[in-house]
Design a protein around this motif. Sequence first.
Motif, PDB file in Angstrom:
ATOM      1  N   UNK A  33      49.769 -12.919 -32.123  1.00  0.00           N
ATOM      2  CA  UNK A  33      49.527 -14.435 -32.490  1.00  0.00           C
ATOM      3  C   UNK A  33      49.106 -14.323 -30.794  1.00  0.00           C
ATOM      4  N   UNK A  34      47.870 -15.183 -30.525  1.00  0.00           N
ATOM      5  CA  UNK A  34      47.588 -15.616 -29.662  1.00  0.00           C
ATOM      6  C   UNK A  34      46.097 -16.790 -28.896  1.00  0.00           C
ATOM      7  N   UNK A  35      46.621 -16.784 -27.922  1.00  0.00           N
ATOM      8  CA  UNK A  35      45.007 -17.993 -27.367  1.00  0.00           C
ATOM      9  C   UNK A  35      44.302 -17.687 -26.590  1.00  0.00           C
ATOM     10  N   UNK A  36      42.980 -17.686 -26.896  1.00  0.00           N
ATOM     11  CA  UNK A  36      42.182 -17.179 -26.118  1.00  0.00           C
ATOM     12  C   UNK A  36      41.097 -18.140 -25.634  1.00  0.00           C
ATOM     13  N   UNK A  37      40.745 -18.245 -24.192  1.00  0.00           N
ATOM     14  CA  UNK A  37      39.569 -19.312 -24.092  1.00  0.00           C
ATOM     15  C   UNK A  37      38.611 -18.637 -23.485  1.00  0.00           C
ATOM     16  N   UNK A  38      37.446 -19.635 -23.478  1.00  0.00           N
ATOM     17  CA  UNK A  38      36.039 -18.772 -23.655  1.00  0.00           C
ATOM     18  C   UNK A  38      35.472 -19.894 -22.082  1.00  0.00           C
ATOM     19  N   UNK A  39      34.808 -19.911 -21.297  1.00  0.00           N
ATOM     20  CA  UNK A  39      34.212 -20.649 -20.449  1.00  0.00           C
ATOM     21  C   UNK A  39      32.724 -20.321 -21.019  1.00  0.00           C
ATOM     22  N   UNK A  40      31.502 -21.650 -20.188  1.00  0.00           N
ATOM     23  CA  UNK A  40      30.654 -21.179 -20.959  1.00  0.00           C
ATOM     24  C   UNK A  40      30.223 -20.069 -19.746  1.00  0.00           C
ATOM     25  N   UNK A  41      29.409 -18.469 -20.571  1.00  0.00           N
ATOM     26  CA  UNK A  41      28.477 -18.016 -19.829  1.00  0.00           C
ATOM     27  C   UNK A  41      29.304 -17.056 -19.390  1.00  0.00           C
ATOM     28  N   UNK A  42      31.565 -17.077 -20.159  1.00  0.00           N
ATOM     29  CA  UNK A  42      32.458 -16.043 -18.912  1.00  0.00           C
ATOM     30  C   UNK A  42      32.601 -15.620 -21.085  1.00  0.00           C
ATOM     31  N   UNK A  43      33.088 -14.253 -20.862  1.00  0.00           N
ATOM     32  CA  UNK A  43      33.939 -13.403 -21.245  1.00  0.00           C
ATOM     33  C   UNK A  43      34.851 -14.256 -22.084  1.00  0.00           C
TER      34      UNK A  43
END
Length: 124
Positions: A33-43
């Motif tokens: 199980x994981x948490x990812x994050x994504x900022x605008x314009x980023x992977x």
Amino acid sequence: VQLVESGGGSVQAGGSLRLSCAASESTSTRRYMAWFRQAPGEEREAVAVIATGYEYTYYADSVKGRFTISQNNAKNAVSLEMNSLKPDDTGMYYCAARREPWLTPPPRAADFADWGQGTQVTVS
């Protein structure tokens, strides 16, 4: 498995938030199980990963010592405790699950098949 995140919001730098991910079935059916994050314009990047069958966690260097991932198998839930938040932590946070019993670090979004809709975290 369906995943639903909650707990996002806006917070000042130095503050804390706790994200929760509720799964529609036991998280033990997924090996990671994981948490990812994504900022605008980023992977989309992996923030934290936890194995469900053995003792293993992964943290991105940028969050080590500040974030803690944990799971509650009885409640089919995974949480992410975030402390000492920084503006760079801003982004959409996604819960993810992987069925396969192996994972080569660093974790990538393509390694995970099940995703939630995301919850926004804004640090100012």
